[in-house]
Design a protein around this motif. Structure first.
Motif, PDB file in Angstrom:
ATOM      1  N   ASP A  82      67.316 -31.600   3.498  1.00  0.00           N
ATOM      2  CA  ASP A  82      66.765 -32.212   4.715  1.00  0.00           C
ATOM      3  C   ASP A  82      67.262 -31.530   6.000  1.00  0.00           C
ATOM      4  O   ASP A  82      67.093 -32.063   7.099  1.00  0.00           O
ATOM      5  CB  ASP A  82      67.089 -33.719   4.764  1.00  0.00           C
ATOM      6  N   SER A  83      67.860 -30.341   5.858  1.00  0.00           N
ATOM      7  CA  SER A  83      68.329 -29.627   7.054  1.00  0.00           C
ATOM      8  C   SER A  83      67.135 -29.108   7.857  1.00  0.00           C
ATOM      9  O   SER A  83      66.122 -28.679   7.272  1.00  0.00           O
ATOM     10  CB  SER A  83      69.217 -28.450   6.616  1.00  0.00           C
ATOM     11  N   GLY A  84      67.273 -29.108   9.168  1.00  0.00           N
ATOM     12  CA  GLY A  84      66.182 -28.618  10.022  1.00  0.00           C
ATOM     13  C   GLY A  84      66.037 -27.102  10.004  1.00  0.00           C
ATOM     14  O   GLY A  84      64.982 -26.561  10.354  1.00  0.00           O
ATOM     15  N   VAL A  85      67.109 -26.412   9.650  1.00  0.00           N
ATOM     16  CA  VAL A  85      67.052 -24.945   9.496  1.00  0.00           C
ATOM     17  C   VAL A  85      67.807 -24.590   8.213  1.00  0.00           C
ATOM     18  O   VAL A  85      68.641 -25.367   7.749  1.00  0.00           O
ATOM     19  CB  VAL A  85      67.729 -24.187  10.677  1.00  0.00           C
ATOM     20  N   ARG A 110      82.020 -23.103   8.593  1.00  0.00           N
ATOM     21  CA  ARG A 110      80.545 -23.192   8.605  1.00  0.00           C
ATOM     22  C   ARG A 110      80.115 -24.622   8.927  1.00  0.00           C
ATOM     23  O   ARG A 110      79.182 -24.851   9.681  1.00  0.00           O
ATOM     24  CB  ARG A 110      79.986 -22.763   7.241  1.00  0.00           C
ATOM     25  N   LYS A 111      80.834 -25.580   8.343  1.00  0.00           N
ATOM     26  CA  LYS A 111      80.476 -26.983   8.599  1.00  0.00           C
ATOM     27  C   LYS A 111      80.756 -27.363  10.054  1.00  0.00           C
ATOM     28  O   LYS A 111      79.942 -28.031  10.688  1.00  0.00           O
ATOM     29  CB  LYS A 111      81.244 -27.899   7.638  1.00  0.00           C
ATOM     30  N   ILE A 112      81.876 -26.894  10.589  1.00  0.00           N
ATOM     31  CA  ILE A 112      82.201 -27.200  11.992  1.00  0.00           C
ATOM     32  C   ILE A 112      81.056 -26.737  12.893  1.00  0.00           C
ATOM     33  O   ILE A 112      80.588 -27.461  13.767  1.00  0.00           O
ATOM     34  CB  ILE A 112      83.526 -26.514  12.404  1.00  0.00           C
ATOM     35  N   VAL A 113      80.576 -25.507  12.673  1.00  0.00           N
ATOM     36  CA  VAL A 113      79.492 -24.972  13.517  1.00  0.00           C
ATOM     37  C   VAL A 113      78.205 -25.763  13.290  1.00  0.00           C
ATOM     38  O   VAL A 113      77.550 -26.200  14.251  1.00  0.00           O
ATOM     39  CB  VAL A 113      79.276 -23.459  13.255  1.00  0.00           C
ATOM     40  N   CYS A 114      77.864 -25.961  12.032  1.00  0.00           N
ATOM     41  CA  CYS A 114      76.575 -26.623  11.748  1.00  0.00           C
ATOM     42  C   CYS A 114      76.558 -28.055  12.267  1.00  0.00           C
ATOM     43  O   CYS A 114      75.522 -28.537  12.732  1.00  0.00           O
ATOM     44  CB  CYS A 114      76.263 -26.564  10.255  1.00  0.00           C
ATOM     45  N   ASP A 115      77.698 -28.737  12.228  1.00  0.00           N
ATOM     46  CA  ASP A 115      77.752 -30.102  12.761  1.00  0.00           C
ATOM     47  C   ASP A 115      77.451 -30.131  14.256  1.00  0.00           C
ATOM     48  O   ASP A 115      77.039 -31.155  14.799  1.00  0.00           O
ATOM     49  CB  ASP A 115      79.136 -30.724  12.510  1.00  0.00           C
ATOM     50  N   LYS A 116      77.664 -29.004  14.926  1.00  0.00           N
ATOM     51  CA  LYS A 116      77.393 -28.947  16.370  1.00  0.00           C
ATOM     52  C   LYS A 116      75.960 -28.487  16.657  1.00  0.00           C
ATOM     53  O   LYS A 116      75.577 -28.335  17.810  1.00  0.00           O
ATOM     54  CB  LYS A 116      78.372 -27.975  17.044  1.00  0.00           C
ATOM     55  N   LEU A 117      75.213 -28.162  15.604  1.00  0.00           N
ATOM     56  CA  LEU A 117      73.834 -27.685  15.814  1.00  0.00           C
ATOM     57  C   LEU A 117      72.841 -28.823  15.623  1.00  0.00           C
ATOM     58  O   LEU A 117      71.822 -28.669  14.946  1.00  0.00           O
ATOM     59  CB  LEU A 117      73.532 -26.531  14.844  1.00  0.00           C
ATOM     60  N   LEU A 124      90.052 -23.033  18.171  1.00  0.00           N
ATOM     61  CA  LEU A 124      88.995 -23.303  17.191  1.00  0.00           C
ATOM     62  C   LEU A 124      87.757 -23.902  17.868  1.00  0.00           C
ATOM     63  O   LEU A 124      86.624 -23.467  17.633  1.00  0.00           O
ATOM     64  CB  LEU A 124      89.576 -24.304  16.175  1.00  0.00           C
ATOM     65  N   ASP A 125      88.014 -24.888  18.719  1.00  0.00           N
ATOM     66  CA  ASP A 125      86.900 -25.550  19.429  1.00  0.00           C
ATOM     67  C   ASP A 125      86.164 -24.557  20.328  1.00  0.00           C
ATOM     68  O   ASP A 125      84.932 -24.565  20.398  1.00  0.00           O
ATOM     69  CB  ASP A 125      87.430 -26.702  20.306  1.00  0.00           C
ATOM     70  N   ALA A 126      86.931 -23.703  21.022  1.00  0.00           N
ATOM     71  CA  ALA A 126      86.304 -22.745  21.943  1.00  0.00           C
ATOM     72  C   ALA A 126      85.444 -21.749  21.167  1.00  0.00           C
ATOM     73  O   ALA A 126      84.329 -21.413  21.584  1.00  0.00           O
ATOM     74  CB  ALA A 126      87.384 -22.006  22.736  1.00  0.00           C
ATOM     75  N   PHE A 127      85.960 -21.309  20.032  1.00  0.00           N
ATOM     76  CA  PHE A 127      85.224 -20.326  19.216  1.00  0.00           C
ATOM     77  C   PHE A 127      83.915 -20.944  18.704  1.00  0.00           C
ATOM     78  O   PHE A 127      82.834 -20.358  18.860  1.00  0.00           O
ATOM     79  CB  PHE A 127      86.122 -19.908  18.055  1.00  0.00           C
ATOM     80  N   ALA A 128      84.023 -22.140  18.138  1.00  0.00           N
ATOM     81  CA  ALA A 128      82.826 -22.803  17.595  1.00  0.00           C
ATOM     82  C   ALA A 128      81.819 -23.086  18.719  1.00  0.00           C
ATOM     83  O   ALA A 128      80.614 -22.875  18.558  1.00  0.00           O
ATOM     84  CB  ALA A 128      83.224 -24.099  16.892  1.00  0.00           C
ATOM     85  N   ASP A 129      82.321 -23.519  19.859  1.00  0.00           N
ATOM     86  CA  ASP A 129      81.456 -23.852  20.989  1.00  0.00           C
ATOM     87  C   ASP A 129      80.699 -22.622  21.478  1.00  0.00           C
ATOM     88  O   ASP A 129      79.501 -22.663  21.774  1.00  0.00           O
ATOM     89  CB  ASP A 129      82.339 -24.415  22.118  1.00  0.00           C
ATOM     90  N   ASN A 130      81.407 -21.508  21.522  1.00  0.00           N
ATOM     91  CA  ASN A 130      80.810 -20.253  21.958  1.00  0.00           C
ATOM     92  C   ASN A 130      79.684 -19.824  21.001  1.00  0.00           C
ATOM     93  O   ASN A 130      78.610 -19.394  21.427  1.00  0.00           O
ATOM     94  CB  ASN A 130      81.914 -19.191  21.975  1.00  0.00           C
ATOM     95  N   ILE A 131      79.952 -19.995  19.714  1.00  0.00           N
ATOM     96  CA  ILE A 131      78.942 -19.633  18.699  1.00  0.00           C
ATOM     97  C   ILE A 131      77.696 -20.503  18.864  1.00  0.00           C
ATOM     98  O   ILE A 131      76.560 -20.004  18.863  1.00  0.00           O
ATOM     99  CB  ILE A 131      79.544 -19.793  17.279  1.00  0.00           C
ATOM    100  N   VAL A 132      77.930 -21.795  19.043  1.00  0.00           N
ATOM    101  CA  VAL A 132      76.806 -22.721  19.206  1.00  0.00           C
ATOM    102  C   VAL A 132      75.993 -22.358  20.458  1.00  0.00           C
ATOM    103  O   VAL A 132      74.756 -22.365  20.444  1.00  0.00           O
ATOM    104  CB  VAL A 132      77.339 -24.177  19.278  1.00  0.00           C
ATOM    105  N   ALA A 134      70.806 -28.994  11.868  1.00  0.00           N
ATOM    106  CA  ALA A 134      71.365 -28.187  10.761  1.00  0.00           C
ATOM    107  C   ALA A 134      72.314 -29.043   9.938  1.00  0.00           C
ATOM    108  O   ALA A 134      73.146 -29.768  10.483  1.00  0.00           O
ATOM    109  CB  ALA A 134      72.120 -26.992  11.329  1.00  0.00           C
ATOM    110  N   LYS A 135      72.180 -28.948   8.627  1.00  0.00           N
ATOM    111  CA  LYS A 135      73.075 -29.716   7.744  1.00  0.00           C
ATOM    112  C   LYS A 135      73.472 -28.857   6.560  1.00  0.00           C
ATOM    113  O   LYS A 135      72.598 -28.297   5.878  1.00  0.00           O
ATOM    114  CB  LYS A 135      72.336 -30.946   7.197  1.00  0.00           C
ATOM    115  N   VAL A 136      74.769 -28.791   6.315  1.00  0.00           N
ATOM    116  CA  VAL A 136      75.190 -28.084   5.099  1.00  0.00           C
ATOM    117  C   VAL A 136      75.262 -29.078   3.954  1.00  0.00           C
ATOM    118  O   VAL A 136      75.524 -30.260   4.160  1.00  0.00           O
ATOM    119  CB  VAL A 136      76.557 -27.356   5.262  1.00  0.00           C
ATOM    120  N   ASP A 137      75.002 -28.584   2.756  1.00  0.00           N
ATOM    121  CA  ASP A 137      75.109 -29.408   1.556  1.00  0.00           C
ATOM    122  C   ASP A 137      76.544 -29.293   1.040  1.00  0.00           C
ATOM    123  O   ASP A 137      76.988 -28.182   0.743  1.00  0.00           O
ATOM    124  CB  ASP A 137      74.111 -28.876   0.515  1.00  0.00           C
ATOM    125  N   PRO A 138      77.270 -30.402   0.947  1.00  0.00           N
ATOM    126  CA  PRO A 138      78.691 -30.317   0.574  1.00  0.00           C
ATOM    127  C   PRO A 138      78.906 -29.611  -0.766  1.00  0.00           C
ATOM    128  O   PRO A 138      79.908 -28.907  -0.945  1.00  0.00           O
ATOM    129  CB  PRO A 138      79.139 -31.776   0.496  1.00  0.00           C
TER     130      PRO A 138
END
Ligand code: ADP
Length: 389
Positions: free
Chosen positions: A363-366, A332-339, A294-302, A344-348
């Motif tokens: 207030d998200s930057g993107v 989606r939240k895992i990825v956005c938290d790394k951006l 999971l971490d590797a996949f998210a990291d690669n996307i980021v 980037a911020k998702v609205d819960p």
């Protein structure tokens, strides 16, 4: 004018039937899974939802079954009512865009079977069978590479002897073009102010695409759909210099290629499953290999998003689509938290499963979007245009 679009996987058959005259109306959709097993599960919606099981040894049987059900449901009177069949075709080498299926198209697809071994053979068989069954019915191949065809040459080449590009077709093509082009179109409709987008198509196969002013300017898949991010059971990018080592250890190229194309990706790395849901559940239960996958996949996307942001000189929106991207609010939240570099911020409240549209907070930057893709619609449009209908 009715156009049927076919989307074939190694053991799956999916279709959509569109009425393309008055607007673009989806009349029916469905498919068959586990083709080749003793029984295959089918489901069609037209719009009544019908499910069942039937023997389907080949993709052609799956087509015949869905056709029979559509006729019974009266969304189609007979094959004569179809104006064309469009294929979400995968690899035609230098052939890109939409082409009437003729001998040249079949020859090119045949020549690229080794580039897309999980996809091209099924399409070739189905196209040949449909040509002999319905010789007057126009068939169009819309290649998955088309959307990426105009990327700059310096982004399409590998650092290999230059003549390999011309002689052997060894270059980056990019795939998932129907999905990425649908998102480009949809964002053009719903968020035209977002000019620099990274679309994350995450599913059984996954790829990212940088979309600037509606056009693909970079894509994570390269010469083959096995590359880029890792996939459910396929390797993604890999250091080719490991090959001699593995060939020696595993006793030949064939077992190595088999492992890289069917026992790798989520399945190989997590040791749990090729399904993201199982991997996420296992990670939640403390399985460290699943967490690593999971971490590797998210990291690669980021990493890709960072690279594409640099290519485009900024970023206005990240879009998530595909089975994982559309359905997994958690991922989606895992990825956005790394951006954090674009804040980037998702609205819960918005970022929940099933929500279609913008999921970022004020207030998200993107902007962050979750959209269901519609690859078949792009194929239907390509087919209609190619035939001048
Ligand atoms: P394909 O690339 O074969 O077209 P899809 O885009 O339909 O695949 O994605 C299928 C994958 O989506 C499944 O293998 C599963 O891993 C993943 N998926 C579906 N629903 C969820 C979910 N709620 N959470 C995480 N992953 C999901």
């Amino acid at each position: 004018m009715k156009i049927m679009v076919l989307n074939l996987g190694s053991t799956s058959f999916k279709y959509k039937l569109f009425e393309m005259d008055q607007g673009e109306k989806e009349l029916s959709s469905g498919g068959v899974e586990n083709i080749g097993n003793a029984v295959s599960a089918y489901r069609i919606r037209s719009p009544r939802d019908i499910r069942g099981e039937a023997p389907c040894p080949k993709h052609e049987d799956a087509f015949a079954l869905c056709l029979k059900l559509m006729i019974e449901e009266k969304v189609l009177s007979s094959m004569e009512e179809l104006s064309a069949i469009g294929y979400k075709a995968v690899h035609g080498g230098s052939l890109s865009g939409a082409h009437v299926v003729d001998d040249e198209v079949l020859t090119q697809m045949d020549a690229h079977v080794s580039f897309a071994p999980a996809h091209n053979p099924m399409y070739l068989r189905m196209m040949r069978s449909m040509r002999s069954l319905y010789p007057t019915l126009p068939q169009v191949a819309c290649f998955e590479t088309a959307f990426h065809a105009n990327q700059p040459e310096y982004r399409a080449v590998y650092g290999v002897p230059y003549e390999w590009k011309e002689k052997y077709g060894v270059r980056r093509y990019g795939f998932h073009g129907s999905s990425h082009s649908y998102i480009a179109w949809k964002m053009g409709q719903d968020a035209p102010h977002c000019r620099r987008i990274v679309n994350c198509h995450l599913g059984g196969s996954s790829s990212l695409c940088a979309i600037q002013d509606g056009k693909s300017v970079a894509a994570s898949m390269g010469a083959t759909p096995q590359s880029g991010l890792f996939h459910n059971n396929r390797v993604g990018d890999f250091d080719v210099f490991c090959l001699p080592v593995l060939v020696e250890k595993l006793g030949g190229l064939e077992p190595v290629m088999k492992a890289l194309s069917s026992q790798s990706g989520f399945l190989g790395l997590s040791g749990v499953s090729n399904d993201m849901r199982d991997v996420m559940n296992a990670a939640d239960e403390g399985n460290q290999q699943a967490q690593l996958a999971l971490d590797a996949f998210a990291d690669n996307i980021v990493g890709y998003i960072g690279m594409y942001t640099a290519y485009m000189g900024g970023l206005d929106a990240v879009v998530f689509t595909g089975g994982i991207g559309t359905n997994s609010a958690a991922f989606r939240k895992i990825v956005c938290d790394k951006l954090s570099f674009v804040n980037a911020k998702v609205d819960p409240a918005l970022n929940v499963r099933g929500h279609e549209g913008k999921v970022s907070s004020a207030d998200s930057g993107v902007e962050v979007w979750a959209l269901e893709t519609n690859e078949e619609l792009m194929v239907a449009r390509g087919t209609k245009q190619c035939l001048g209908l």
